[in-house]
Enzyme design. Structure first.
Site, PDB file in Angstrom:
ATOM      1  N   ARG A 115       0.858  -1.180   0.000  1.00  0.00           N
ATOM      2  CA  ARG A 115       0.000   0.000   0.000  1.00  0.00           C
ATOM      3  C   ARG A 115       0.898   1.235   0.000  1.00  0.00           C
ATOM      4  NH1 ARG A 115      -2.539   3.300   4.704  1.00  0.00           N
ATOM      5  NH2 ARG A 115      -4.112   4.533   3.613  1.00  0.00           N
ATOM      6  N   HIS A 120      -8.066   6.935   0.165  1.00  0.00           N
ATOM      7  CA  HIS A 120      -8.943   5.768   0.367  1.00  0.00           C
ATOM      8  C   HIS A 120      -9.365   5.153  -0.967  1.00  0.00           C
ATOM      9  CE1 HIS A 120     -10.393   7.653   4.441  1.00  0.00           C
ATOM     10  NE2 HIS A 120      -9.311   6.910   4.617  1.00  0.00           N
ATOM     11  N   ASN A 140     -12.281   6.400  11.239  1.00  0.00           N
ATOM     12  CA  ASN A 140     -11.684   7.551  11.919  1.00  0.00           C
ATOM     13  C   ASN A 140     -11.285   8.594  10.892  1.00  0.00           C
ATOM     14  OD1 ASN A 140     -10.798   8.777  14.418  1.00  0.00           O
ATOM     15  ND2 ASN A 140      -8.719   8.526  13.636  1.00  0.00           N
ATOM     16  N   ASP A 188     -14.615   8.068  19.048  1.00  0.00           N
ATOM     17  CA  ASP A 188     -15.218   6.752  18.896  1.00  0.00           C
ATOM     18  C   ASP A 188     -16.731   6.944  18.783  1.00  0.00           C
ATOM     19  OD1 ASP A 188     -16.434   4.216  19.389  1.00  0.00           O
ATOM     20  OD2 ASP A 188     -14.625   3.524  20.396  1.00  0.00           O
ATOM     21  N   GLU A 242      -9.557  -3.707   1.743  1.00  0.00           N
ATOM     22  CA  GLU A 242      -8.454  -3.083   1.010  1.00  0.00           C
ATOM     23  C   GLU A 242      -7.323  -4.075   0.755  1.00  0.00           C
ATOM     24  OE1 GLU A 242      -7.925   1.352   2.250  1.00  0.00           O
ATOM     25  OE2 GLU A 242      -8.862   0.321   3.966  1.00  0.00           O
TER      26      GLU A 242
END
Length: 406
Positions: A95, A184, A215, A286, A388
């Site tokens: 990645r 992303h 997040n 969160d 991913e």
């Protein structure tokens, strides 16, 4: 013996996440994480998922650097008969966060490619250096093995210039590579394609709005399998309200903080990236904790949730306008997949756009891709778990397999 395994590496500044997959069926043979690299409290957690592995193993103690981390990973894999020297290993997929405009597809890594990724460090100072370190270490361990870079930005390079350009002086923008890149992308590519499959259609026949909500959070407008707009920009700071990032903000706020509050550029950078978003608004990033506080009547948590949803709905409406026709709105990543309250609030009142949820389906918890829209709704609403690592492995294996065939 045909090599069918791909090792996927995601190297962060102080961590390495990894998965070993068999591309005959996409199954995982082992997964793991090395965290707190360079600290005395370093920790490696390794889980073999097939063969004779004895279950999850954990090693604690100092791991000096990424070189030591990857060597430790190699030892753990070898202990399960899955070592990096196996003839069944076809490639290592990495990645890489930023590929600029040059890298629009997965790319076999050589010295020239690595040099270009280094040249992109100024536009990805928090991510590309760690990615580079992981690549160098893996190449040293297996110099004979194809190593492939899969770029987070690649999926978004199909954006038209009208979406990718900022309205600033073009000479300045070009000189300093200032434009909207998006991030992303690996997740958006996987999820948009899986959504088309869920609808029983080909990706080129489907227009999808993808909401990757973790997040870090981003939205994308995908027309016929190609990204035409996305919410993150030059950096991952632009766009949706996130766990610790502000998302969209008037640029003049930064000038104001410097002139009036006397804050330095680095202090403002830290404020917007690490002390803003949900944590800046209510002290928590969160969503589970925020929802608990909302249900207990906490006004700060309620305001933070409302601001988060307001921004989300703005992007849904904007990308509906960009696409013209929408076949599906899809939620993914940690919050998107698990927070039914977020999905409910984001879609509420959008019936005129063809969007409506089935309350029962929305409330169900599942790891499977699924439709949660109300019967008869004109636009499908879906939850599609992102993957991913599988997407990186697929792209890596497809590239090296094509190369092996000439």
């Amino acid at each position: 013996m045909t090599a069918t395994r791909v090792l996927v590496l995601n190297s962060g500044s102080s961590s390495v996440k990894y998965q070993l997959l068999d591309m005959r069926d996409g199954s995982r043979l082992a997964v793991g994480l090395v965290e707190r690299i360079g600290e005395v409290t370093s920790r490696l957690v390794h889980t073999p998922l097939s063969g004779d592995g004895a279950g999850q193993r954990e090693r604690c103690g100092p791991i000096a650097d990424h070189d030591a981390a990857l060597k430790a990973v190699a030892d753990e894999l070898a202990a399960d008969g899955l070592g990096l020297d196996s003839p069944e290993l076809a490639a290592i997929g990495h990645r890489v966060v930023h590929g600029g405009l040059r890298f629009t597809e997965p790319t076999v890594i050589d010295d020239e490619v690595l040099a270009e990724v280094e040249r992109l460090v100024p536009v990805a100072p928090l991510h590309n250096p760690a990615n580079i370190t992981g690549i160098r270490t893996a190449r040293a361990l297996r110099p004979d093995l194809p190593q492939v870079a899969v770029f987070d930005t690649a999926f978004h390079t199909t954006m038209p210039e009208s979406a990718a350009r900022y309205a600033i002086d073009t000479r300045t923008a070009d000189a300093h590579r200032i434009r909207r890149y998006g991030f992303h992308g690996t997740s958006h590519a996987y999820v948009s394609r899986e959504t088309a499959r869920l609808l029983g259609k080909a990706p080129e026949d489907v227009n999808v709005i993808v909401l990757h909500l973790g997040n870090g959070a981003s939205a994308s407008a995908v027309a016929g399998g190609r990204c035409v707009d996305t919410s993150m920009g030059l950096t991952p700071l632009e766009g949706l309200v996130m766990g610790t990032r502000s998302g969209d903000i008037d640029p003049a706020v930064t000038f104001h903080l410097k002139r009036v509050a006397g804050m330095s550029v680095d202090e403002i950078d830290a404020l917007l990236n690490t002390r803003s978003g949900l944590v800046g608004l209510c002290g928590d990033n969160d969503m589970r904790e925020i929802r608990r506080r909302v249900e207990e009547g906490d006004e700060r948590a309620r305001l933070a949730f409302d601001i988060y949803i307001h921004r989300l709905r703005k992007y849904i409406g904007a990308y509906y306008a960009v696409l013209g026709r929408v076949d599906a709105l899809v939620f993914t990543a940690g919050v998107g997949e698990n927070a039914a309250a977020v999905r409910e609030a984001a879609v509420a009142g959008l019936e005129e756009l063809g969007l409506a949820l089935d309350a029962g389906l929305n409330a169900e918890r599942s790891r499977e891709a699924r439709i949660i829209s109300a019967p008869g709704a004109r636009v499908a609403v879906a939850v599609v778990p992102t993957d991913e690592e599988l997407e990186i492995a697929r792209q890596t294996f497809a590239l090296v397999s094509a190369d092996s065939l000439g």
